[in-house]
Scaffold this active site. Structure first.
Site, PDB file in Angstrom:
ATOM      1  N   HIS A  19       0.878  -1.230  -0.072  1.00 20.24           N
ATOM      2  CA  HIS A  19       0.043   0.026   0.071  1.00 20.24           C
ATOM      3  C   HIS A  19       0.955   1.263   0.031  1.00 20.24           C
ATOM      4  O   HIS A  19       2.072   1.157   0.528  1.00 20.24           O
ATOM      5  CB  HIS A  19      -1.116   0.026   1.237  1.00 20.24           C
ATOM      6  N   ASP A  46       2.694  -4.288   8.121  1.00 17.45           N
ATOM      7  CA  ASP A  46       1.778  -3.788   7.675  1.00 17.45           C
ATOM      8  C   ASP A  46       0.539  -4.722   8.050  1.00 17.45           C
ATOM      9  O   ASP A  46       0.407  -5.555   7.057  1.00 17.45           O
ATOM     10  CB  ASP A  46       1.571  -3.080   6.543  1.00 17.45           C
ATOM     11  N   GLN A  73      -4.744  -5.296   6.931  1.00 13.43           N
ATOM     12  CA  GLN A  73      -5.682  -6.213   6.224  1.00 13.43           C
ATOM     13  C   GLN A  73      -5.656  -7.546   6.970  1.00 13.43           C
ATOM     14  O   GLN A  73      -6.300  -8.535   6.546  1.00 13.43           O
ATOM     15  CB  GLN A  73      -5.437  -6.312   4.774  1.00 13.43           C
ATOM     16  N   LYS A  78     -10.633  -0.585   9.953  1.00  9.82           N
ATOM     17  CA  LYS A  78     -10.812  -1.755   9.168  1.00  9.82           C
ATOM     18  C   LYS A  78     -11.328  -2.907   9.943  1.00  9.82           C
ATOM     19  O   LYS A  78     -11.403  -4.273   9.339  1.00  9.82           O
ATOM     20  CB  LYS A  78      -9.373  -2.210   8.501  1.00  9.82           C
ATOM     21  N   CYS A 101      -4.655   2.481  -3.883  1.00  8.44           N
ATOM     22  CA  CYS A 101      -3.524   3.182  -3.174  1.00  8.44           C
ATOM     23  C   CYS A 101      -2.609   1.957  -3.296  1.00  8.44           C
ATOM     24  O   CYS A 101      -1.492   1.944  -2.505  1.00  8.44           O
ATOM     25  CB  CYS A 101      -3.746   3.490  -1.720  1.00  8.44           C
TER      26      CYS A 101
END
Length: 415
Positions: free
Chosen positions: A133, A210, A213, A236, A374
């Protein structure tokens, strides 16, 4: 070694009852019942989280950490409850390893600037992957420009899987940081982050993951992973916007200088010199998003009651169903076909621009994301302008998928 999601689920999980706790899913858009498949951008909040935020504003609102009066202490306790619950949720060793931020982007910027300014020098190398991202690309570009470090990219194949042999080739004594996504927001790929971490640690290189997700979709254990930094966002995972978490190993955080200056992150201030507060407060300057933190504490309790293994199994069931149904549509191409995937399906319809796909689906009250998500470098690598993306949550249903399939067929008829 590919990581796979567990498939064990409780037989008594009532998904319709869980779905009913999300008020927005009862809404109609354009005269049709809402099908919300944009969870990769932001998931929805259950009523109990909304109620908890409202209750805070009605009955507990005060500034935190600074007041001796009862209301301030009550607000502080409610705000700090998220830190206590999150430590257990991701199995951090210490509460002070849970840093409050405004989201994944803020968390990554914190590490890039605070760790990077202290440790990066001319010619040092930062490894990221081809599927990152923008939030895990741009902060590293910025610190590289500031310090003279060099950004290196781990390539991926046409299925959307990282080429680990290339990662091992790039990893060297020059490497000072590895920053990779756990789950791709565009491709759904679940990366073998444990193997990446182990390999980097063999060179004594820290790793930032990261997890924006990943944490909403699977059980994450930062100690088992041995992650040095792990970043994610509340919005999220059925929580409020403007709130996120940076997990960092206590030893590393203690050695890092503050990222921002202001109130609450200080120990003593004079005009000659300022000394810093202990972690986690050293990195939490100014008045925080208190109501969001209070709401997030309730979100964690909600997810714990369902069980992350159950959530993972439910989403894998829906992903399999959606993949099978969409694969049967003539002219539809799924972008991202890794063996190990989370519940994200990016797709193209032959000769129809993704923006047109999303616009027509919206007329049927089917919310998907369109564009580059993104992740412009991913689109460049596939030679496409963007995709339509259906990102599935545990509160979705097979009926939602059927509606999506019918909507896509309508798009094809329309054009």
């Amino acid at each position: 070694m590919q990581e796979t999601l567990k498939t064990v689920t409780k037989t008594n999980t009532d998904w319709e009852a869980i779905r009913s706790q999300f008020p927005i899913l009862k809404h109609e858009v354009n005269g049709h019942k809402l099908v919300y498949l944009d969870n990769g951008a932001s998931s929805q909040m259950p009523q109990r989280v909304i109620d908890r935020i409202n209750d805070y504003h009605s009955n507990e609102h005060a500034n935190v950490h600074r007041g001796i009066h009862t209301l301030s202490q009550k607000a502080t306790d409610a705000f700090e409850l998220a830190r206590k619950r999150m430590r257990k949720f991701i199995n951090a060793q210490y509460e002070e390893e849970i840093i409050y931020t405004t989201g994944t982007t803020d968390s990554i910027n914190l590490v890039a600037q605070s760790y990077g300014r202290k440790h990066f020098n001319e010619g040092d190398e930062i490894l990221i992957s081809a599927m990152e991202h923008h939030a895990n690309i741009v902060p590293w570009q910025m610190i590289a420009e500031q310090t003279g470090a060099v950004l290196k990219v781990i390539p991926m194949d046409n299925n959307g899987e990282l080429l680990l042999n290339e990662f091992h080739r790039l990893l060297s004594s020059k490497t000072k940081m590895v920053a990779v996504v756990h789950v791709s927001n565009t491709l759904g790929t679940i990366n073998p982050v444990q193997e990446i971490i182990e390999s980097a640690h063999a060179y004594d290189v820290p790793v930032l993951i990261d997890g924006a997700q990943a944490v909403p979709h699977m059980k994450v254990d930062v100690q088992a992973l041995d992650a040095d930094f792990y970043a994610f966002s509340a919005h999220k995972m059925c929580g409020p916007t403007g709130f996120g978490i940076l997990y960092g190993k206590r030893k590393l955080l203690n050695e890092m200088p503050p990222y921002r200056g202001g109130g609450d992150m200080i120990d003593k201030v004079t005009f000659e010199k300022t000394t810093w507060n202990d972690i986690p407060h050293k990195f939490e300057a100014g008045t925080p998003p208190i109501s969001a933190g209070v709401g997030f504490a309730e979100t964690i309790a909600f997810l714990n009651e369902i069980g992350m293994d159950n959530i993972a199994a439910r989403e894998q069931e829906l992903l399999k169903y959606a993949t099978e149904k969409l694969s049967m549509i003539d002219g539809l191409q799924i972008v991202g076909t890794a063996k190990s995937k989370a519940s994200v399906i990016s797709f193209l319809l032959k000769d129809i621009h993704p923006t047109d796909v999303g616009t027509i689906l919206d007329q049927k009250s089917i919310a998907v994301r369109t564009g580059h998500h993104c992740t412009q470098p991913i689109m460049d690598s596939f030679g496409i302008p963007g995709t339509a993306r259906a990102s599935i949550s545990f509160y979705n249903s097979k009926d939602d998928i059927d509606r999506l399939v019918d909507g896509i067929k309508y798009v094809q008829e329309f054009f």
